[in-house]
Design a protein around this motif. Structure first.
Motif, PDB file in Angstrom:
ATOM      1  N   ALA A   1       0.842  -1.210   0.000  1.00  0.00           N
ATOM      2  CA  ALA A   1       0.000   0.000   0.000  1.00  0.00           C
ATOM      3  C   ALA A   1       0.872   1.253   0.000  1.00  0.00           C
ATOM      4  O   ALA A   1       0.566   2.241  -0.666  1.00  0.00           O
ATOM      5  N   VAL A   2       1.975   1.195   0.734  1.00  0.00           N
ATOM      6  CA  VAL A   2       2.884   2.335   0.795  1.00  0.00           C
ATOM      7  C   VAL A   2       3.551   2.555  -0.569  1.00  0.00           C
ATOM      8  O   VAL A   2       3.680   3.682  -1.049  1.00  0.00           O
TER       9      VAL A   2
ATOM     10  N   ALA B   1       3.270   5.729  -3.101  1.00  0.00           N
ATOM     11  CA  ALA B   1       4.470   6.406  -3.603  1.00  0.00           C
ATOM     12  C   ALA B   1       4.412   6.537  -5.123  1.00  0.00           C
ATOM     13  O   ALA B   1       4.698   7.598  -5.683  1.00  0.00           O
TER      14      ALA B   1
ATOM     15  N   ARG C   1      13.989   6.676  -1.154  1.00  0.00           N
ATOM     16  CA  ARG C   1      13.288   7.423  -0.116  1.00  0.00           C
ATOM     17  C   ARG C   1      12.213   6.614   0.581  1.00  0.00           C
ATOM     18  O   ARG C   1      11.722   7.017   1.621  1.00  0.00           O
ATOM     19  N   VAL C   2      11.810   5.487  -0.021  1.00  0.00           N
ATOM     20  CA  VAL C   2      10.763   4.688   0.610  1.00  0.00           C
ATOM     21  C   VAL C   2      11.254   3.268   0.917  1.00  0.00           C
ATOM     22  O   VAL C   2      11.325   2.861   2.075  1.00  0.00           O
TER      23      VAL C   2
ATOM     24  N   PRO D   1      14.807   3.110   3.249  1.00  0.00           N
ATOM     25  CA  PRO D   1      14.643   3.461   4.668  1.00  0.00           C
ATOM     26  C   PRO D   1      13.739   2.480   5.417  1.00  0.00           C
ATOM     27  O   PRO D   1      13.986   2.185   6.582  1.00  0.00           O
ATOM     28  N   LEU D   2      12.719   1.964   4.723  1.00  0.00           N
ATOM     29  CA  LEU D   2      11.786   1.075   5.408  1.00  0.00           C
ATOM     30  C   LEU D   2      12.355  -0.330   5.593  1.00  0.00           C
ATOM     31  O   LEU D   2      11.835  -1.112   6.370  1.00  0.00           O
TER      32      LEU D   2
ATOM     33  N   VAL E   1      11.258   0.824  11.870  1.00  0.00           N
ATOM     34  CA  VAL E   1      10.078   1.685  11.700  1.00  0.00           C
ATOM     35  C   VAL E   1       8.857   0.784  11.747  1.00  0.00           C
ATOM     36  O   VAL E   1       8.768  -0.164  10.992  1.00  0.00           O
TER      37      VAL E   1
END
Lengths: 252, 210
Positions: free
Chosen positions: B112-113, B117, B130-131, B134-135, B209
């Protein structure tokens, strides 16, 4: 706002995966500034139609036209930054704060820092979130309703003329959902955006829509303004109408 | 000869070999990360490469470490006696956990993220940096942590091909049938592994996270 201008147009659009049709021969004109609700059961092709608009998917036949240009002729990145997108649970970036989530598109677009800051604050206020309290929070520190508000703020950030919403209120509890539906309806009328809203909740459809399009197996079987919609004789319309009847157990 | 008297008499030598050991591990880890993380990133988008790369890394992992050091000696450029060969072998061992965790971490980001994006008009490169990255940092770091602990252990065998390190005491102790000498290598090696595990475990939790 000129309600006669066409913002989005589907021209005989079909979409299939491995020759299995998901959307079949859809033609539809969405006027600038209207809120068109795509209503249908799970798997009826609503989300697929939405994703054809911002070129997350490309039609196998026919074409989708956004602001007078066929989606395949648009640069996909430009097109998507021109269209806000809200999904269930917001789809917020969990490693970003609320402010970082909201300012993503303006930052990508290279807005000046002070202008971005202003925009974030005003959007959070618009969505009834006090910037001082919420801007620095992470999505996990918010309630479902607050996450959804941030999701809407993020979609509006770069002031796109078109907003796509995929069951944005679907995961909320009934009370919060009714609150957000009410607020959003008022907001939508005020902002004058072209909104395409996907839902399986007929109550929500009738509340928010300027027109409702009902989908069955990838085809639009009914298209009407809310006050006309339930009068349509199509059996699927009547099935949704039956779901509206008050029954012990409350909301559908 | 007790452990303590040996330890006291050879303090300087033990310290030197500990540093030598640490250098072997550090160099091997840096190289393994520089290969494993970008390769893992490449695997997310290239289905065909995925099975092959993970398969090869898996096979290398199954070769007994002493045998791998032996196999490498006759190979030109990377082989021979000494540190270079040892580092190559250590990199081979460290690669799999790093590669696998990088791929699993990047592939496991909430769809979903990623959808959001993409729909917001982020380019593939922006989504990756950026997604996705980091995740998945904590999962990648977990792979680096596993690899580091393995490498600290396997590096003791590097002494067998003349690369030095804490393994020198262990091999010497085995030859002399002296537990004290073996322990002079084994205890610092265990402490190194433990501290690396604790430090990287702490960093991993910091980067998580939810």
């Amino acid at each position: 706002m000129p309600l006669d201008a066409t913002a989005i147009e589907f021209r005989a659009v079909s979409y299939g995966v491995n020759s299995r049709p998901i959307v079949s021969d859809v033609s539809l004109r969405i006027a600038s500034g209207e809120t068109l609700v795509l209503l249908g059961r799970s798997g009826s092709g609503k989300t697929t139609l939405l994703r054809l608009i911002n070129r997350m998917l490309v039609p196998t036949r026919g074409e989708v036209v956004v602001d007078g240009v066929v989606t395949t002729a648009w640069d996909a990145i430009r097109l998507r930054r021109h269209i806000g997108y809200v999904i269930q649970e917001g789809g917020l970036f969990p490693h970003f704060t609320v402010a970082e989530n909201v300012r993503l598109v303006p930052s990508l677009e290279g807005w000046e820092r002070s202008r971005v800051q202003e925009r974030v604050d005003s959007l959070l206020r618009l969505m009834s979130l006090d910037p001082a309290e919420y801007a620095a929070r992470r999505p996990r520190e918010l309630s479902g309703g607050q996450r959804q508000r941030v999701g809407v703020a993020r979609a509006l950030a770069a002031d796109p003329p078109i907003l796509l919403m995929d069951e944005p209120f679907g995961a909320l509890d009934p009370v919060t959902r009714a609150e957000l539906q009410g607020e959003f309806g008022a907001l939508a009328r005020r902002l004058g955006k072209t909104i395409v809203f996907v839902t399986h909740d007929v109550r929500e459809a009738l509340l928010l829509a300027s027109r409702v399009a009902l989908l069955v197996e990838g085809r639009i079987v009914a298209l009407a303004a809310p006050d006309e919609f339930l009068k349509i004789a199509h059996p699927e319309v009547q099935a949704f109408a039956a779901a509206l009847e008050p029954r012990a157990g409350g909301s559908p | 000869m007790t452990f303590w008297s040996f330890f006291a008499d050879h303090r300087a030598e033990i310290l030197a070999e500990t540093l030598n050991h640490l250098a072997l591990v550090a160099i091997a880890m840096v190289i393994a990360i520089l290969i494993g993380v970008p390769l893992g990133m490449a695997l997310v988008r290239r289905r065909a490469l995925r099975a092959a790369a993970l398969g090869i890394a898996n096979v290398f992992q199954t070769i007994p470490s002493l045998a791998l050091f032996g196999f490498l000696i006759p190979i030109p450029l990377i082989g021979g006696i000494g540190r270079r060969t040892a580092i190559v072998a250590l990199v081979v061992y460290a690669l799999l956990p790093i590669l696998r965790n990088t791929y699993v971490g990047l592939a496991g980001v909430d769809p979903a993220v990623l959808e959001a994006a993409e729909a917001m008009g982020m380019t593939d490169r922006q989504i990756l940096w950026r997604v996705r990255l980091p995740l998945s940092l904590s999962v990648i770091l977990a792979g680096i942590r596993t690899a580091t602990v393995i490498t600290v252990g396997v590096a003791t065998i590097a002494a067998a091909i003349g690369a030095g390190g804490l393994g020198s005491f262990i091999f010497r102790g085995v030859a002399l049938v002296s537990n004290a000498v073996i322990l002079a290598g084994a205890i610092p090696a265990a402490l190194l592994a433990l501290s690396a595990d604790l430090a990287l475990g702490w960093a991993e939790r910091r980067l998580k996270v939810i």
